[in-house]
Design a protein around this motif. Structure first.
Motif, short mmCIF file in Angstrom:
data_model
loop_
_atom_site.label_atom_id
_atom_site.label_comp_id
_atom_site.label_asym_id
_atom_site.label_seq_id
_atom_site.Cartn_x
_atom_site.Cartn_y
_atom_site.Cartn_z
N VAL A 54 0.85 -1.20 0.00
CA VAL A 54 0.00 0.00 0.00
C VAL A 54 0.88 1.24 0.00
O VAL A 54 0.64 2.20 -0.76
CB VAL A 54 -0.95 0.00 1.22
CG1 VAL A 54 -1.64 1.36 1.36
CG2 VAL A 54 -1.99 -1.10 1.08
N PHE A 55 1.91 1.25 0.84
CA PHE A 55 2.82 2.40 0.91
C PHE A 55 3.59 2.57 -0.40
O PHE A 55 3.67 3.69 -0.95
CB PHE A 55 3.80 2.20 2.07
CG PHE A 55 4.91 3.20 2.11
CD1 PHE A 55 4.70 4.48 2.59
CD2 PHE A 55 6.19 2.86 1.65
CE1 PHE A 55 5.73 5.42 2.61
CE2 PHE A 55 7.22 3.79 1.68
CZ PHE A 55 6.99 5.07 2.16
N GLU A 56 4.16 1.50 -0.90
CA GLU A 56 4.99 1.61 -2.10
C GLU A 56 4.16 2.01 -3.32
O GLU A 56 4.63 2.79 -4.16
CB GLU A 56 5.71 0.28 -2.35
CG GLU A 56 6.77 -0.02 -1.29
CD GLU A 56 7.46 -1.36 -1.49
OE1 GLU A 56 7.06 -2.09 -2.45
OE2 GLU A 56 8.38 -1.69 -0.72
N GLN A 57 2.92 1.51 -3.42
CA GLN A 57 2.07 1.89 -4.54
C GLN A 57 1.72 3.37 -4.47
O GLN A 57 1.70 4.07 -5.49
CB GLN A 57 0.80 1.04 -4.54
CG GLN A 57 -0.15 1.33 -5.71
CD GLN A 57 0.50 1.03 -7.04
OE1 GLN A 57 0.96 -0.09 -7.28
NE2 GLN A 57 0.54 2.00 -7.95
N ALA A 58 1.45 3.88 -3.25
CA ALA A 58 1.16 5.30 -3.09
C ALA A 58 2.37 6.14 -3.48
O ALA A 58 2.22 7.20 -4.11
CB ALA A 58 0.73 5.58 -1.65
N MET A 59 3.56 5.69 -3.12
CA MET A 59 4.77 6.43 -3.49
C MET A 59 4.93 6.45 -5.01
O MET A 59 5.28 7.48 -5.60
CB MET A 59 6.00 5.78 -2.85
CG MET A 59 6.06 5.91 -1.33
SD MET A 59 6.43 7.59 -0.76
CE MET A 59 8.17 7.70 -1.16
N ARG A 60 4.65 5.34 -5.67
CA ARG A 60 4.73 5.30 -7.14
C ARG A 60 3.69 6.21 -7.75
O ARG A 60 3.97 6.93 -8.73
CB ARG A 60 4.55 3.86 -7.64
CG ARG A 60 5.71 2.93 -7.32
CD ARG A 60 5.62 1.64 -8.09
NE ARG A 60 4.48 0.82 -7.66
CZ ARG A 60 4.56 -0.12 -6.72
NH1 ARG A 60 5.70 -0.34 -6.07
NH2 ARG A 60 3.49 -0.82 -6.38
N ASN A 61 2.48 6.21 -7.19
CA ASN A 61 1.42 7.06 -7.74
C ASN A 61 1.79 8.54 -7.62
O ASN A 61 1.41 9.35 -8.48
CB ASN A 61 0.11 6.80 -7.01
CG ASN A 61 -0.44 5.41 -7.30
OD1 ASN A 61 -0.02 4.74 -8.26
ND2 ASN A 61 -1.37 4.95 -6.47
N LEU A 62 2.49 8.89 -6.55
CA LEU A 62 2.89 10.29 -6.33
C LEU A 62 4.16 10.65 -7.09
O LEU A 62 4.52 11.82 -7.20
CB LEU A 62 3.09 10.55 -4.84
CG LEU A 62 1.83 10.51 -3.97
CD1 LEU A 62 2.20 10.48 -2.49
CD2 LEU A 62 0.93 11.70 -4.27
N GLY A 63 4.86 9.62 -7.57
CA GLY A 63 6.12 9.86 -8.25
C GLY A 63 7.25 10.24 -7.32
O GLY A 63 8.19 10.93 -7.71
N TRP A 64 7.17 9.77 -6.07
CA TRP A 64 8.17 10.11 -5.07
C TRP A 64 9.19 8.97 -4.93
O TRP A 64 8.82 7.80 -4.98
CB TRP A 64 7.54 10.35 -3.70
CG TRP A 64 6.66 11.56 -3.62
CD1 TRP A 64 6.44 12.49 -4.59
CD2 TRP A 64 5.87 11.95 -2.49
NE1 TRP A 64 5.57 13.44 -4.16
CE2 TRP A 64 5.19 13.15 -2.87
CE3 TRP A 64 5.66 11.44 -1.23
CZ2 TRP A 64 4.33 13.82 -2.01
CZ3 TRP A 64 4.80 12.10 -0.36
CH2 TRP A 64 4.14 13.28 -0.75
N ARG A 65 10.43 9.34 -4.68
CA ARG A 65 11.46 8.35 -4.36
C ARG A 65 11.70 8.25 -2.86
O ARG A 65 12.18 7.22 -2.37
CB ARG A 65 12.77 8.70 -5.07
CG ARG A 65 12.71 8.54 -6.58
CD ARG A 65 14.05 8.84 -7.21
NE ARG A 65 14.50 10.21 -6.89
CZ ARG A 65 15.71 10.68 -7.19
NH1 ARG A 65 16.58 9.89 -7.79
NH2 ARG A 65 16.02 11.92 -6.88
N ALA A 66 11.40 9.33 -2.13
CA ALA A 66 11.55 9.34 -0.67
C ALA A 66 10.43 10.19 -0.09
O ALA A 66 9.93 11.11 -0.74
CB ALA A 66 12.91 9.89 -0.27
N LEU A 67 10.05 9.86 1.11
CA LEU A 67 8.95 10.59 1.72
C LEU A 67 9.36 12.02 2.06
O LEU A 67 8.62 12.97 1.84
CB LEU A 67 8.48 9.86 2.99
CG LEU A 67 7.20 10.35 3.64
CD1 LEU A 67 6.04 10.38 2.65
CD2 LEU A 67 6.83 9.47 4.83
#
Length: 428
Positions: free
Chosen positions: A402-415
């Protein structure tokens, strides 16, 4: 032996009306009396019945049965010793709803018909109505235990459906704020709050501690290790140990008088709330990096090292979730950039809803989902079913995804890419 006394009224207009008073000996040797009988025989019979009840151990003092509810309720509250928050909630129900109606009602005068009619007339949420009738019944059960009553007329009764137009719904209706947050919104709010304060809503959304449990989390109880036999080896994962919470409530004296706001560590609300919460890898890494430079004993505190007040956190959370206008530099005030809304109405309670919603989304077995949220798994299955290492690993894998998919959706490499704890502390 009981006897009767003749009473002749001297009140104006009574024309010397005659009545009889029963006299009987109480267990402590003193004489009790009960007036108002029409004949000598009925008065004597009533007195004999009282003495017979005393000999059999089932006698109740009629004077105690006529005690006003408000008097006994205060005595009952003074004898209890629950958590401070529970005491506050009970006094709020008493002061706001129960005592205005029932304070001067004799204990013996209670009946279910009147109580049910009163409950249906309350203009508040049905959960509050249920709390009020439950507390009223609990106090009357205390009156039975204290031998003020022979029976609680409310015991086991359920209020009929509240059809009042003034009833406030417990659940949101169409158009109201969503009760859970998409993971992208959680991450955006966490980034906006920074790597110190942003960890609290992130942890709540993915692990589900209650507000008091979260801010009461000690660093010594963080990232401990779970180790269980599994598949010929060992299953291991980091955990948060929840065994206390920070309680914030209005203190009350024995008579119900308000004595100021209290904040202190207390046990969680019930035995199911004492638990070890399994932490997915991404959050374990963020927490470890946070604690490596964090100088305070509790994981989620203000930059100055004090527990967050609810209202202070609210002031921090609201603009992060709801957005804010830009603020130019002024004397004594730093520049603030404008923030677009991310999710209106996001709260810590809704983030706890979010955690359980994520668990359902990724198919966490109910017995494990209940355990991790601090709930009692109902029914016989709650006795016979237990979480296994495989269930735990599936939950951790699901939350990580869930976390990694959200990061991909946002286009982020780090929080948090360019922020650190010192910078955020200087801006707070």
């Amino acid at each position: 032996m009981a006897y009767a006394e003749k009473r002749v009224s001297t009140a104006k207009g009574s024309k010397g009306k005659v009545s009889w008073r029963a006299r009987y000996k109480k267990p402590d040797g003193t004489w009790g009396s009960e007036p108002g009988f029409p004949t000598k025989k009925t008065a004597e019979n009533w007195g004999d019945e009282q003495e017979a009840a005393m000999r059999s151990g089932r006698w109740l003092d009629p004077d105690l049965m006529r005690t006003p509810f408000g008097v006994f309720a205060r005595k009952w509250m003074a004898s209890q010793s629950p958590r401070g928050r529970t005491v506050m909630n009970r006094w709020e129900r008493l002061d706001t709803h129960i005592l205005p109606k029932w304070e001067h009602t004799p204990l013996i005068a209670f009946n279910w018909f009147d109580v049910d009619a009163w409950a249906r007339s309350l203009a508040c949420a049905e959960s509050t109505v249920k709390d009020c009738t439950g507390l009223l019944s609990l106090i009357l059960t205390g009156a039975v235990d204290a031998k003020y009553l022979s029976v609680n007329p409310l015991y086991g009764r359920r209020s009929s459906t509240n059809t009042s137009a003034a009833t406030v719904p417990d659940q949101p209706t169409a158009g109201e704020v969503q009760q859970w947050a998409p993971p992208e919104a959680v991450l955006q709010v966490a980034r906006r709050l920074g790597p110190v304060n942003g960890l609290l809503p992130l942890t709540t959304a993915f692990l589900g501690p209650r507000w008091g449990e979260g801010i009461g989390l000690h660093r010594a109880k963080t990232l401990l290790q779970r180790r269980e036999p599994y598949n010929g080896g060992w299953f291991e994962c980091p955990i948060l140990r929840i065994d206390v919470e920070v309680a914030e409530y209005v203190g009350r004296g024995a008579d119900g008088s308000k004595q100021g706001v209290v904040r202190r560590l207390e046990p969680p609300k019930n035995k199911w709330s004492v638990r070890d919460i399994d932490v997915p890898p991404f959050l374990a890494d963020l927490l470890a990096r946070h604690l490596a430079t964090w100088p305070h004993p509790y994981v989620f505190m203000t930059p100055s090292g004090t527990w967050w007040w609810r209202n202070a956190w609210w002031e921090l959370m609201r603009p992060a979730a709801d957005g804010r206008p830009a603020r130019p530099k002024a004397r004594g005030r730093a520049v603030k950039e404008a923030w677009d809304p991310i999710m209106h109405g996001m709260t810590m309670r809704r983030l706890r809803h979010t955690h359980d919603t994520y668990q359902a989304q990724i198919g966490v077995h109910p017995v494990l989902a209940f355990e991790q949220a601090g709930h009692r798994y109902p029914g016989i299955k709650g006795t016979y079913q237990h979480p296994t290492p495989k269930m735990r690993q599936q939950r951790l894998d699901g939350l990580q995804e869930v976390f990694e998919q959200a990061m991909r959706n946002l286009g982020w490499r780090a929080l948090w890419e360019s922020e650190d704890s010192a910078k955020f502390a200087s801006q707070s």
